[in-house]
Design an enzyme around this catalytic site. Structure first.
Site, PDB file in Angstrom:
ATOM      1  CG  ASP A   1       7.790 -15.564  19.259  1.00  0.00           C
ATOM      2  OD1 ASP A   1       8.516 -15.702  18.157  1.00  0.00           O
ATOM      3  OD2 ASP A   1       6.602 -15.412  18.986  1.00  0.00           O
TER       4      ASP A   1
HETATM    5  C1  BGC Z   1       6.549 -15.292  15.579  1.00  0.00           C
HETATM    6  C2  BGC Z   1       6.839 -16.846  15.456  1.00  0.00           C
HETATM    7  C3  BGC Z   1       7.739 -17.202  14.736  1.00  0.00           C
HETATM    8  C4  BGC Z   1       9.157 -16.565  14.770  1.00  0.00           C
HETATM    9  C5  BGC Z   1      10.046 -16.840  13.948  1.00  0.00           C
HETATM   10  C6  BGC Z   1       8.132 -14.424  15.597  1.00  0.00           C
HETATM   11  O1  BGC Z   1       8.006 -13.358  15.252  1.00  0.00           O
HETATM   12  O2  BGC Z   1       5.876 -14.711  16.558  1.00  0.00           O
HETATM   13  O3  BGC Z   1       5.635 -17.509  15.510  1.00  0.00           O
HETATM   14  O4  BGC Z   1       7.836 -18.606  14.555  1.00  0.00           O
HETATM   15  O5  BGC Z   1       8.829 -15.041  14.753  1.00  0.00           O
HETATM   16  O6  BGC Z   1      10.077 -16.530  12.633  1.00  0.00           O
END
Ligand code: BGC
Length: 746
Positions: free
Chosen positions: A284
């Site tokens: 993530d």
């Molecule tokens: C989120 C993800 C997301 C990623 C990219 C993160 O902060 O937890 O779910 O896909 O950002 O935007």
């Protein structure tokens, strides 16, 4: 020139092999050509230069990123969109880097792209797998037309805690429904042909247990036992992996003391081991770096080691793989086999999508021009929006409203809002593009509609990445709204949460109507009790007062581009509501986490003494249970017949469903079981089947289910799926409460 020839050769060799899907040989050939730096490059993902969905690392300047792209040090980009922009960036990689490996462009395409569908939790309320799959398909068609290859969806995190803002992004509290929806979404995004130019690779997230953040506070610790992990958290992930999801994303949280990003048990043992998953895992945003703050990694180098060692294949915006993996391998600290395995997985996704054949095939400006916001997409969005609405309360058939001759007041800060209904996570859509409740109601010309906001929602302009400043002081519009309500036949109140009040980072410690809305509601109620509450929200709310006092409540979530039209059709009865709650609504926040598939405990009560599992100041019952949702039709269930199928551990369940009303309608028939005695205790109810059935007025249909060992079994505390004979309660109905029941011995 040399690079172009290399690319041409790559393209030529790949065309033939790809048609026979034999990219494994291709991957090995390419892997042999790659330097360690190029391999690590594939494991590096950068954000683009405009949309940011997390805190940026300090070294994230654009010039360095462009250099990395030219030099084969970037495997993927996120948050770049536009056919032209992506083509240009792809060109930089393909034409300048030594091996010309295409970049994989990803983005959070969560509930639609330019055409916005209901937030995922709302869609889950439709219990309509076909409609959900269609929504994902349309999102894929639009996103791919803008050059995007990969969406960071579906989020399949089960959550029992409405305080957690990201419940809006999932399918609610139930692993059975969640698994079915996960599969529908994967199928929708990825379509039937992975090499087609409108295939959007899915990313199943967040692996794992992110939805069990303690106290519903985002990014918080998850500490759950083996039974919950295997029976509740993991099933939707497994279902999505089996449905062919090309990628997974791990999660920010630690699980039982190990940050998920560095968790070998989850990523290597379960996902890539037991489940034999051959797709790739992206971290993530910044979650590799965050292992330092968790207290699991000493520094960036250690964090990079731990993540790569545990099976995180790609680094999203920590920039630590790029900085440290080469050095770690050269020093003999990190096994090169892990790097090779990660790169294979990443290349496999690119091969499967056909990017080696044509790295630009997604970037087609004509397709982009023709497909975004296509009328067919808008119609699909309207269809899903209607199906997602849940009629929570409808005393004495207050709804639907007559279409003519009524004086109606629409009151509430969300009544004319054209942005909030788009919900959160809608990076490509423009503000102000949803139809508002006001517009929807005005499209019915037979009644007079007058509108008053009553109050402003926020005291400052609303912005996606900043904290929302709720208006808690300015009451100047309340008097006007109250005056308007006097003498009206009906008051429709559009209240709830703003679209950006749920989603990432939006945990709430209070679940009532934010700001001055409850005050506005009660002030209007004092002069006119004929109120329809149109609730707009990204999670269950505690609306006990409204439930006690108002004749009608319609749960409309954040329904997307066609929100107002869908709501108006339900209010006027042109669409008969059929949605059912995918998450329990608590009466009060003290009941949270609250969910239907709870255990019985040793003291289920009630008894006359105080010593049983309950609250002394509130009942155990929720305000609205999981599966609840009313209709303008009146359905009844009868003639439940439960029988063991000959010589097997399977059960046949039959029943009759009748529509006793004069209105055609859809009912979601729900099948629950209870395994009475087991070596690991089982919940008092577990959803194990459902069917959405259309019944004409007065019609009766027989409904049939079969339960096999896969529905009747469970995971033991060693994570092994087992079936145990014994007594099973079988329950059917239109909600998780009530209905018909029988018991059968296997
Ligand atoms: C989120 C993800 C997301 C990623 C990219 C993160 O902060 O937890 O779910 O896909 O950002 O935007």
């Amino acid at each position: 020139m040399k690079n172009k020839i290399v690319l041409l050769l790559l393209i030529l060799t790949h065309t033939t092999t790809l048609s026979s899907q034999n990219y494994e040989v291709e991957i090995e050939t390419l892997l042999k050509k790659m330097t360690l730096e190029e391999k690590v490059g594939q494991m590096n993902q950068y954000t683009g230069f405009f949309d940011v969905t997390g805190p940026a690392p300090a070294d994230g300047d654009n010039k360095a990123k462009y250099d990395d792209i030219r030099n084969g040090r970037v495997g993927s980009m996120l948050n770049v969109r536009g056919a032209k922009q992506i083509r240009e960036m792809q060109k930089l990689a393909v034409e300048n880097s030594r091996l010309g490996i295409p970049i994989l462009f990803g983005m959070d395409v969560i509930h639609g792209h330019k055409t916005i569908f209901p937030i995922p939790l709302a869609e889950a309320a439709s219990w309509d797998l076909e409609a959900i799959e269609k929504a994902a398909r349309v999102a894929a068609i639009e996103a791919t037309a803008e050059g995007i290859h990969w969406t960071f969806a579906p989020m399949v995190d089960i959550s029992r805690d409405a305080r957690w803002g990201r419940v809006m992004e999932g399918a609610g509290e139930d692993p059975f429904l969640g698994s079915k929806i996960a599969v529908a979404r994967v199928k929708g995004f990825q379509g039937d042909d992975l090499t087609a130019s409108n295939t959007l690779a899915a990313c199943v997230k967040h692996f794992a247990a992110y939805g069990f953040a303690e106290s519903g506070k985002d990014y918080n610790t998850a500490d759950i036992g083996s039974s919950t992990l295997h029976n509740v958290v993991l099933p939707p992930f497994k279902a999505a992996a089996e449905a062919g999801a090309l990628t997974f994303m791990n999660s920010f949280n630690e699980l039982n003391g190990i940050p998920a990003t560095g968790d070998k048990y989850l990523q290597r043992d379960i996902l890539k081991g037991e489940w034999g998953y051959d797709g790739m895992v992206v971290s993530d945003w910044g979650s590799i770096t965050e292992m330092i703050a968790h207290g699991y990694a000493e520094d960036g180098k250690h964090a990079a080691f731990l993540a790569a060692d545990a099976g995180s294949d790609m680094d999203m915006e920590s920039h630590l793989y790029k900085l440290h993996l080469k050095e770690l391998v050269e020093a003999g600290e990190l096994d090169i086999a892990h790097i090779d395995d990660a790169v294979r997985r990443i290349l496999r996704v690119k091969f499967k999508l056909g990017l080696f054949e044509d790295p630009y095939k997604y970037s087609d400006e004509l397709r982009e021009k023709n497909l975004l916001l296509h009328p067919d997409h808008m119609n699909a969005a309207l269809d899903v929006a209607k199906k997602s609405i849940v009629l929570l309360k409808n005393e004495n058939n207050f709804l639907p409203l007559a279409k003519t001759g009524k004086k109606i007041a629409l009151i509430g800060p969300l009544g004319d809002d054209k942005t909030s209904p788009l919900g959160n996570w809608r990076l490509a859509s423009d503000d102000g593009t949803a139809s508002s409740v006001l517009e929807g109601l005005q499209s019915y010309a037979g009644n007079s509609i007058q509108f008053s906001k009553g109050i402003n929602f926020a005291s400052d302009p609303i912005h996606f990445v900043h904290e929302l400043k709720i208006n808690t002081e300015d009451r100047t519009g309340i008097t006007e709204a109250v005056e308007l309500a006097k003498g009206m036949d009906v008051v429709i109140m559009a209240l709830g949460e703003h679209g950006v009040q749920s989603g990432e980072g939006r945990s709430r410690a209070h679940l009532g109507l934010p700001g001055l809305q409850q005050e506005l509601l009660e002030a209007v109620y004092a002069v006119n009790k004929n109120i329809v509450l149109v609730l707009m929200n990204g999670r269950p709310l505690t609306i006990d007062w409204a439930d006690k006092n108002l004749p009608a409540i319609v749960e409309t979530w954040h329904l997307g581009s066609k929100s107002g039209n869908a709501i108006a059709q339900v209010i006027y009865g042109d669409y008969n509501p059929s949605g059912k709650l995918p998450m329990t609504f608590p009466k009060t926040i003290g009941q949270v986490p609250i969910y239907y598939n709870t255990k019985n405990t040793g003291r289920p009560g009630p008894i006359d003494l105080v010593f049983w599992s309950h609250y002394i100041d509130e009942t155990n019952a929720p305000l609205y249970p999981f599966g609840h949702g009313l209709s303008y039709s009146d359905f009844s269930y009868s003639e439940l017949n439960v029988a063991r199928l000959a010589m097997s551990n399977s059960i046949s369940v039959k029943l009759l469903l009748t529509n006793n009303s004069k209105v055609d309608g859809n009912e979601v028939v729900q099948l629950y079981i209870r395994d009475r005695v087991a070596s690991v205790t089982r919940p008092i109810k577990e959803l194990k089947g459902f069917e959405k059935v259309f019944l004409k007025a007065g019609e009766t249909k027989q409904i049939q289910f079969t339960l096999t060992e896969s529905e009747l079994g469970f995971y033991n505390n060693q994570g092994k799926f087992i079936f145990e004979k014994g007594d099973f309660d079988i329950m059917v109905g239109g909600s998780s409460v009530g209905g018909l029941a029988d018991t059968i011995k296997l």
